[in-house]
Design an enzyme around this catalytic site. Structure first.
Site, PDB file in Angstrom:
ATOM      1  N   GLU A   1       0.849  -1.206   0.000  1.00 19.16           N
ATOM      2  CA  GLU A   1       0.000   0.000   0.000  1.00 19.16           C
ATOM      3  C   GLU A   1       0.878   1.246   0.000  1.00 19.16           C
ATOM      4  O   GLU A   1       1.763   1.391   0.839  1.00 19.16           O
ATOM      5  CB  GLU A   1      -0.912  -0.007   1.222  1.00 19.16           C
ATOM      6  CG  GLU A   1      -1.616   1.304   1.531  1.00 19.16           C
ATOM      7  CD  GLU A   1      -2.434   1.838   0.370  1.00 19.16           C
ATOM      8  OE1 GLU A   1      -2.252   3.022   0.026  1.00 19.16           O
ATOM      9  OE2 GLU A   1      -3.230   1.081  -0.212  1.00 19.16           O
TER      10      GLU A   1
ATOM     11  N   GLY B   1      -9.998   4.034  -0.983  1.00 20.80           N
ATOM     12  CA  GLY B   1     -11.119   4.950  -1.094  1.00 20.80           C
ATOM     13  C   GLY B   1     -12.130   4.855   0.024  1.00 20.80           C
ATOM     14  O   GLY B   1     -12.896   5.796   0.253  1.00 20.80           O
TER      15      GLY B   1
ATOM     16  N   ASN C   1     -14.512   8.241   1.161  1.00 21.40           N
ATOM     17  CA  ASN C   1     -15.794   8.376   0.472  1.00 21.40           C
ATOM     18  C   ASN C   1     -16.930   8.590   1.467  1.00 21.40           C
ATOM     19  O   ASN C   1     -16.735   8.560   2.676  1.00 21.40           O
ATOM     20  CB  ASN C   1     -16.058   7.166  -0.438  1.00 21.40           C
ATOM     21  CG  ASN C   1     -16.204   5.847   0.324  1.00 21.40           C
ATOM     22  OD1 ASN C   1     -16.530   5.814   1.506  1.00 21.40           O
ATOM     23  ND2 ASN C   1     -15.956   4.746  -0.373  1.00 21.40           N
TER      24      ASN C   1
ATOM     25  N   GLU D   1     -27.157  11.921  -5.926  1.00 24.61           N
ATOM     26  CA  GLU D   1     -27.037  11.905  -4.469  1.00 24.61           C
ATOM     27  C   GLU D   1     -27.326  13.308  -3.924  1.00 24.61           C
ATOM     28  O   GLU D   1     -26.841  14.301  -4.464  1.00 24.61           O
ATOM     29  CB  GLU D   1     -25.627  11.528  -4.037  1.00 24.61           C
ATOM     30  CG  GLU D   1     -25.111  10.227  -4.569  1.00 24.61           C
ATOM     31  CD  GLU D   1     -23.607  10.135  -4.406  1.00 24.61           C
ATOM     32  OE1 GLU D   1     -23.028  10.983  -3.677  1.00 24.61           O
ATOM     33  OE2 GLU D   1     -23.008   9.226  -5.000  1.00 24.61           O
TER      34      GLU D   1
ATOM     35  N   HIS E   1     -15.528   8.572  -9.055  1.00 25.05           N
ATOM     36  CA  HIS E   1     -15.756   7.166  -9.399  1.00 25.05           C
ATOM     37  C   HIS E   1     -14.996   6.760 -10.650  1.00 25.05           C
ATOM     38  O   HIS E   1     -15.590   6.450 -11.682  1.00 25.05           O
ATOM     39  CB  HIS E   1     -17.259   6.924  -9.630  1.00 25.05           C
ATOM     40  CG  HIS E   1     -18.140   7.300  -8.492  1.00 25.05           C
ATOM     41  ND1 HIS E   1     -19.480   7.582  -8.641  1.00 25.05           N
ATOM     42  CD2 HIS E   1     -17.877   7.431  -7.169  1.00 25.05           C
ATOM     43  CE1 HIS E   1     -20.004   7.874  -7.472  1.00 25.05           C
ATOM     44  NE2 HIS E   1     -19.051   7.793  -6.557  1.00 25.05           N
TER      45      HIS E   1
ATOM     46  N   ASN F   1     -22.903   4.602  -7.073  1.00 25.63           N
ATOM     47  CA  ASN F   1     -21.577   4.526  -6.439  1.00 25.63           C
ATOM     48  C   ASN F   1     -21.041   3.112  -6.624  1.00 25.63           C
ATOM     49  O   ASN F   1     -21.725   2.135  -6.344  1.00 25.63           O
ATOM     50  CB  ASN F   1     -21.694   4.855  -4.960  1.00 25.63           C
ATOM     51  CG  ASN F   1     -22.364   6.198  -4.756  1.00 25.63           C
ATOM     52  OD1 ASN F   1     -23.553   6.324  -5.005  1.00 25.63           O
ATOM     53  ND2 ASN F   1     -21.619   7.184  -4.331  1.00 25.63           N
TER      54      ASN F   1
ATOM     55  N   PHE G   1     -18.540   1.053  -5.299  1.00 28.65           N
ATOM     56  CA  PHE G   1     -17.685   0.175  -4.499  1.00 28.65           C
ATOM     57  C   PHE G   1     -18.343  -1.152  -4.136  1.00 28.65           C
ATOM     58  O   PHE G   1     -17.649  -2.154  -3.961  1.00 28.65           O
ATOM     59  CB  PHE G   1     -17.098   0.891  -3.283  1.00 28.65           C
ATOM     60  CG  PHE G   1     -18.009   1.170  -2.116  1.00 28.65           C
ATOM     61  CD1 PHE G   1     -18.443   0.152  -1.278  1.00 28.65           C
ATOM     62  CD2 PHE G   1     -18.372   2.474  -1.803  1.00 28.65           C
ATOM     63  CE1 PHE G   1     -19.239   0.422  -0.177  1.00 28.65           C
ATOM     64  CE2 PHE G   1     -19.160   2.757  -0.705  1.00 28.65           C
ATOM     65  CZ  PHE G   1     -19.613   1.715   0.111  1.00 28.65           C
TER      66      PHE G   1
END
Length: 551
Positions: free
Chosen positions: A82, A157, A161, A403, A488, A526, A528
């Site tokens: 990471e 993320g 988010n 949203e 996104h 969205n 994810f």
């Protein structure tokens, strides 16, 4: 010091965790306390080669976290690389993350100034602040025609988010990913993803009564006057905790202007779910502040990953080569695509498909604000976690999912703010710039025009029905609709084109993609939950059929 409500919150969460989660959380907390960049539970791994792992996962966002957990559960020794830091150590103010209204160096990834999506208010430069460069939690990656917001840190993320956990409509999912059987996705993998992520929905009675969602109720009523329907959106924020925030029995997070630079409490980010469980298997090690820069294949068929380790000034302190039998790329649409493009264009992996780099889109994202009448205040107190959207996606002529977003300024603004997701057919391509050693996106502002037109068509209806107008003072110029950034990013290694239908990279066995680069530019909500579910599907098939980590 944490209040009693915080303790109750953590106790309630812990009661739901498996022993594996508890072990993983303990490993993360210990690493944070000691300032470690190499995290794991496996002393046995120290006796093995530190530069070779059966499996390596690049990134720690949604698809990467799924891969790490399922590899660990299968007993495969796995390294997660990471580039960001572990966000679990309080700063001088006693908080891990800073708020949106008082940003400091923790906010942005090696920037000298914050770069929030709303840059002005009444055309005044009062939102962004000068900061010291630091490996902060949010990055804005700029290309000529588009900027992309991405999370930096353990959890990707999920740290930055709004936690909106929406499953796409079945018909649009099938349109965008026709090679993926819908029944297993909607019967198995979407439910599994939502359960693992901890998705829940705001209690409707509390939503209707609380001052913290006045802004959403105002926007709902105005949408209704235009004949538009609204829907509640599931979220990974713990709404029991949020209610305690409102009651004053828990430390505020969503109710303290925290979200885009991280939430200190309440949010079930990946470091508290998938990644904690992955570390708890005892098979997964996590290296932070470690950026994968290049990959190639060794003569024995293993993969060689070049990794730069940096300190908190951004200085490269070492460059390591790590080998693995199987490599899982979960660095996101930008990171995964760049790694593969670099490998193809430099000749390191010359058999990669010409489809690598293609099919990119920003999920039709645009942002806009509306000015309400003085008798429609949106509330000085606003929860940062969105829970409601205008859903006009079934409008075949002009599908929009918008949203209802907060503007948590701490004072009354009379602004209704929206992030609109539109069905924009435009796609862009990443190319490799050898001089910059970087991927460059060729998206143009003209390609955002369909998204702007779709959002304007919907919100013209809202404005007409309510005798309101757009706000023109929020984006640094006089635009009503901001079309030059997205939250996104999708595509670049599209499923079934650059890979097989399960994310196996074309031309190279043992090389996989598990992130949003698999989705061809648009998913209508969205993304994810879709990324997570697709990764679960990929890992189930790969672990059943492939000799993972065998080299």
């Amino acid at each position: 010091m944490a209040r009693s409500g915080d303790s109750a919150h953590h106790a309630a969460m812990t009661a739901d965790l498996t022993r594996r989660h508890i072990l993983g959380l303990a490993a993360l907390q210990s690493a944070a306390a000691l300032g470690l960049t190499r995290i794991g539970l496996t002393p046995a791994a120290a006796a093995q080669r530190a530069d070779h792992f059966p499996a390596v996962v690049v990134g720690s966002g949604y698809g990467a976290a799924v891969a790490a957990l399922r590899l660990g559960e299968a007993g495969i020794r796995t390294l997660v690389v990471e580039m960001g830091r572990l966000w679990d150590t309080p700063g001088p103010d006693g908080r891990v993350h800073c708020s949106m209204t008082a940003p400091d160096q923790r906010s942005m990834w090696f920037k000298t100034r914050t770069e929030a999506p709303l840059s002005t208010f009444l055309w005044l430069d009062v939102i962004n602040k000068d900061i010291t460069p630091y490996p902060g939690v949010l990055d804005r990656v700029r290309f000529p025609g588009m900027s992309v917001y991405v999370g930096r840190g353990v959890g990707g993320g999920s740290l930055v988010n709004g936690g909106i956990a929406v499953t796409p409509s079945r018909s649009y999912f099938q349109q965008m990913l026709p090679q993926v059987a819908a029944d297993p996705m909607y019967d198995t993998y979407f439910p599994l993803a939502n359960r693992m992520l901890g998705a829940n929905t705001v209690p409707s009675a509390w939503f209707e009564a609380t001052e913290w969602y006045t802004y959403a109720r105002v926007a709902r009523d105005q949408a209704a006057r235009a004949g538009l329907k609204t829907v509640f959106m599931p979220n990974v924020y713990d709404f029991d905790y949020m209610r305690r925030e409102a009651d004053g029995t828990a430390t505020k997070s969503a109710l303290a202007q925290e979200v885009i630079y991280g939430n200190n409490f309440g949010k079930r980010s990946l470091d508290k779910t998938y990644l904690a469980a992955a570390l708890g298997t005892g098979q997964v090690t996590l290296h932070t502040l470690s950026r994968a820069r290049a990959l190639r294949r060794a003569p024995d068929g293993s993969y060689v990953l070049t990794v730069e380790r940096v300190d908190t000034t951004g200085t490269v302190v070492s460059t390591d080569e790590i080998t693995c039998g199987s490599l899982f790329l979960g660095a996101g649409s930008l990171g995964t695509t760049e790694l593969l493009l670099r490998a193809r264009e430099t000749g390191a992996l010359p058999e990669l498909s010409e489809e690598v780099g293609r099919g990119w889109g920003g999920n039709g994202n645009v942002m806009l604000g509306r000015a309400n009448h003085v008798w429609h205040p949106t509330g000085a107190r606003q929860s940062t976690i969105p829970v409601m959207a205008i859903d006009d996606w079934s409008n075949t002529a002009n599908p929009v999912f918008a949203e209802i977003a907060p503007l948590p300024a701490g004072l009354e603004t009379w602004v209704s703010l929206y992030l609109a997701i539109t069905r924009n057919p435009e796609r862009a391509t990443f190319t490799y710039d050898a001089a910059k050693d970087a991927a460059v996106l060729d998206w143009t502002r003209a390609q955002s025009a369909p998204s702007v037109a779709a959002a304007k068509a919907l919100f013209d209806r809202v404005n007409y029905a309510n005798a309101t107008i757009y706000r023109y003072d929020l984006f640094g110029d006089t635009r009503a609709i901001a079309d030059d950034f997205c939250y996104h990013p999708l595509g670049g290694c599209v499923l079934g084109r650059a890979t097989d239908p399960y994310g196996r990279v074309t031309g190279y066995d043992g090389l996989y993609v598990t992130d949003g680069s698999l989705i061809p530019g648009s998913i209508g909500v969205n993304p994810f939950v879709t990324i997570t579910a697709l990764a679960e599907r990929t890992m189930a098939r790969v672990l059943a059929e492939d000799r993972v980590g065998a080299r």
